[in-house]
Scaffold this motif. Structure first.
Motif, PDB file in Angstrom:
ATOM      1  N   PHE A   1       0.871  -1.216  -0.118  1.00 35.42           N
ATOM      2  CA  PHE A   1       0.010   0.022   0.154  1.00 35.42           C
ATOM      3  C   PHE A   1       0.785   1.156   0.037  1.00 35.42           C
ATOM      4  CE2 PHE A   1      -2.387  -3.280   2.439  1.00 35.42           C
ATOM      5  CZ  PHE A   1      -3.302  -3.432   1.358  1.00 35.42           C
ATOM      6  N   ALA A   2       1.988   1.303  -0.496  1.00 30.60           N
ATOM      7  CA  ALA A   2       2.964   2.301  -0.508  1.00 30.60           C
ATOM      8  C   ALA A   2       2.273   3.400  -1.235  1.00 30.60           C
ATOM      9  CB  ALA A   2       4.316   1.964  -0.839  1.00 30.60           C
ATOM     10  N   PHE A   3       2.153   4.511  -0.871  1.00 30.95           N
ATOM     11  CA  PHE A   3       1.782   5.683  -1.523  1.00 30.95           C
ATOM     12  C   PHE A   3       0.185   5.545  -1.907  1.00 30.95           C
ATOM     13  CE2 PHE A   3       5.893   6.497  -1.391  1.00 30.95           C
ATOM     14  CZ  PHE A   3       6.355   7.932  -1.663  1.00 30.95           C
ATOM     15  N   GLU A   4      -0.821   4.817  -0.930  1.00 33.69           N
ATOM     16  CA  GLU A   4      -1.959   4.832  -0.915  1.00 33.69           C
ATOM     17  C   GLU A   4      -2.833   5.229   0.247  1.00 33.69           C
ATOM     18  OE1 GLU A   4      -3.804   1.021  -3.020  1.00 33.69           O
ATOM     19  OE2 GLU A   4      -1.649   0.484  -3.300  1.00 33.69           O
ATOM     20  N   GLY A   5      -1.849   5.693   1.335  1.00 35.68           N
ATOM     21  CA  GLY A   5      -2.461   6.167   2.395  1.00 35.68           C
ATOM     22  C   GLY A   5      -2.758   5.399   3.790  1.00 35.68           C
TER      23      GLY A   5
END
Length: 511
Positions: free
Chosen positions: A457-461
Motif C-alpha cells: 500500500f505504499a503511496f495509497e495512504g
C-alpha cells in the motif's frame, strides 16, 4: 468568533435553496448547475433522493480527503515519504511539524449532516417508483458513507483502540446521527467528543445496516455489500476485533474470488482506469473534477506523464519514497562515484539518479526515476498517472482485495492460527513475485505482515495509520529524527474556531 462547526451544520439545515450534491475544494456549499438540487423539494421524490445520495460521495473528492490529503499525508507523516521541496508542498508534513497535519474535520462533518438529512427524509418518502427494497438500499448506501466519514475522522483526530497515550487522550470525535429542525436548534448543538469505543460502536452499527441492506457490487465507485464488508474488516482491524476481521475479510474474499493481480499483470492493473483489485474507489470521472497540476495525486507523486518517458514533465514530484522504502521494495540505487553513496540518500538529490537493480517483487516496477524538468530527479511512484485519459485525473482506490488477505493474516496471527496467517501472507507474496515466507512465530508473522502492508500500500495512504494503530514510533533516518508515538504531533488539531466556541469540545494536546 461564532462556532464554525455549528455554522456548518446550521448552514446545511438552513440551505433550503442550496445544493445537496456538489462540493468544491474550497466551499462545500458551492452549487454546480449541472447537479444542484433544491433541498426544499429534493427529498420528496425518488429522483431527488438518488441525486442527493450521489452528492454524498462528492466530499470524498475534496482536497482534504481522498482528492489528496488522506492519501499523501499518511505517506509524508510516516517513514514512507520524503519531500523534495520542488513546489514547497508537504515539506512541513514530512518533517512532522506541529499543525502540518490532517484538516478534513469540516469536510467530513458537512458530509455527515447531508447524509443525516437524507436518512431522516426516507421514512416519509412517497414515490410509486421507490419500493421498500429501494428504500433499504438507499439507507444501506448512506450508512456505508456515514461510517466511512466517521471512521476517517476518528482514526485521524483520536487515538486508535489498543494504542492510546492515556495522559493525552481527549476522547474520540463527536458522533453525529441527528438532524436539526431549525437554525437555532443547530446552533444550540454543543457536541462533546464521544469515547473512542463508542465511536467505533456507532460505525459498527452503520456497517451492520449497510451489510444487511446493500446488494452485490455493480460499480466500485458506489457502496455495495462487499464494500461495506471490506470497510468493516478495516475498522475491526483498527479496533483489534480479530474475529470480526476474519469474518468480514473471508466474506469479501469469498465474494470476489481470485481477483488478485499476478506478477504478469500487476503493472498493467495500475494502468487501467479502474484497478481490477478495487473494491471501492473515489471516482474522478470528468475533466471538471481534475484537481489540477498543483495538487492532484499525479503531480504530487511524480514528474512523469508516461511510465518510462523521461522527456516529458508533468507534475512536481513533491513526495517521493524514502531510502528505507526503496530498500524494502528491493530497489538498489546506483552509487554516486563522487560520494560512494546511493544518489537517493543525498539530501539535495542528484542529477545522476539511477536504479542499479531490482528484486523479483513486481511492486517495485511502479517506482521509476522521474524527469529533470522540475530539478534533480528522484525515484517516484507511478501509481497515479491520469489513467482516465487525462493528466491528473485518476480514480482513487480506497479499498483493494489485497487488504483483505493482509487484514485476515494479522487477525489470524494474533489469535493463534499461524498456519492460516502464513497462507494469507504467502498469497500476497507469491502474487507479487516473491518466494513464500517461512515465518513460524506470531512475532515473525506480524513483522512480515507489517512489511507486506508497507510494500503493498505504499503511496495509497496506509502507512501512518498502520504505525499509529500499533503504537509505533516513526523512524526517519533521512532526516536524522524519530517521532515518538507519545509526541503531540501524532494527533492533528481540531479546528480552533470549533473548540473556541464549544466548551464541550476538547482540543488535542499541544495545540
Amino acid at each position: 468568533m461564532r462556532k464554525s462547526f455549528l455554522y456548518r451544520i446550521g448552514a446545511v439545515v438552513l440551505s433550503a435553496s442550496m445544493a445537496f450534491s456538489t462540493v468544491s475544494c474550497e466551499d462545500l456549499l458551492d452549487i454546480d448547475p449541472k447537479t444542484a438540487i433544491d433541498a426544499g423539494t429534493a427529498l420528496t421524490t425518488g429522483d431527488g433522493v438518488r441525486s442527493a445520495i450521489l452528492g454524498a460521495y462528492t466530499p470524498l473528492k475534496n482536497l482534504t480527503m481522498y482528492g489528496n490529503r488522506l492519501i499523501t499525508l499518511p505517506e509524508a507523516l510516516s517513514d514512507n515519504g520524503r519531500a523534495t521541496n520542488k513546489s514547497g508542498r508537504l515539506v512541513n508534513e514530512a518533517r512532522n511539524a506541529l499543525n502540518a497535519h490532517f484538516t478534513h474535520w469540516g469536510t467530513a462533518y458537512d458530509a455527515i449532516q447531508r447524509i443525516n438529512l437524507v436518512l431522516a427524509a426516507l421514512p416519509a418518502l412517497q414515490d410509486p417508483t421507490v419500493t421498500a427494497d429501494n428504500k433499504a438500499a438507499f439507507e444501506g448506501e448512506l450508512k456505508f458513507l456515514r461510517a466511512l466519514y466517521h471512521f476517517d475522522l476518528v482514526r485521524s483526530y483520536a487515538y486508535i483502540p489498543g494504542a492510546v497515550v492515556e495522559s493525552k487522550n481527549m476522547g474520540g470525535v463527536p458522533i453525529v446521527t441527528q438532524t436539526f429542525g431549525s437554525g437555532a436548534e443547530a446552533l444550540a448543538f454543543l457536541p462533546a467528543r464521544d469515547p473512542i469505543n463508542e465511536v467505533y460502536d456507532a460505525i459498527y452499527a452503520d456497517l451492520d445496516d449497510a451489510v444487511a441492506k446493500l446488494g452485490a457490487i455493480s460499480n466500485v465507485g458506489r457502496a455495495s455489500k462487499v464494500a461495506a464488508q471490506a470497510l468493516y474488516s478495516r475498522v475491526a482491524l483498527y479496533r483489534k476485533d480479530y474475529p470480526k476481521v476474519i469474518e468480514m475479510s473471508t466474506a469479501v474474499i469469498t465474494a470476489r474470488g481470485t481477483t488478485l493481480a499476478t506478477p504478469a499483470n500487476y503493472v498493467a492493473s495500475w494502468s487501467e482506469a479502474t484497478n481490477p483489485e478495487t473494491i471501492f474507489h473515489v471516482a474522478f470521472q470528468t475533466p471538471a473534477e481534475n484537481i489540477g497540476v498543483n495538487e492532484s495525486l499525479q503531480t504530487t507523486f511524480t514528474t512523469l506523464v508516461v511510465r518510462g518517458d523521461r522527456t516529458r514533465t508533468g507534475g512536481f514530484g513533491d513526495l517521493v519514497p524514502t531510502p528505507t522504502l526503496l530498500t524494502d521494495l528491493g530497489i538498489t540505487m546506483a552509487l554516486n562515484p563522487a560520494t560512494a553513496t546511493s544518489p537517493a540518500v543525498n539530501s539535495n538529490g542528484t542529477a545522476t539518479a539511477a536504479i542499479a537493480s531490482r528484486s523479483s517483487d513486481v511492486r517495485n516496477l511502479l517506482f521509476e526515476v522521474g524527469t529533470s524538468g522540475r530539478g534533480n530527479p528522484w525515484v517516484e511512484t507511478t501509481k497515479f498517472l491520469g489513467k482516465n485519459g487525462e493528466i491528473n485525473l485518476d480514480h482513487i482506490p480506497v479499498i483493494r482485495i489485497a487488504e483483505m488477505y493482509l487484514n485476515r493474516a494479522e487477525a489470524y496471527a494474533n489469535t493463534g492460527n499461524l498456519v492460516a496467517a502464513l497462507a494469507d501472507v504467502n498469497t500476497i507474496r507469491t502474487n507479487r513475485g516473491l518466494a513464500p515466507s517461512v515465518a513460524a512465530t506470531s512475532a515473525a508473522l506480524n513483522t512480515e505482515i507489517l512489511l507486506q502492508r508497507r510494500l503493498e500500500f505504499a503511496f495509497e495512504g496506509h502507512r501512518f495509520f498502520d504505525l499509529k494503530r500499533l503504537g509505533m514510533d516513526i523512524n526517519k533516518p533521512a532526516l536524522g529524527t524519530t517521532v515518538a508515538f507519545t509526541e503531540d504531533v501524532i494527533l492533528p488539531a481540531i479546528p480552533l474556531n470549533d473548540v473556541g466556541g464549544n466548551p464541550n469540545l476538547k482540543q488535542n494536546p499541544g495545540y
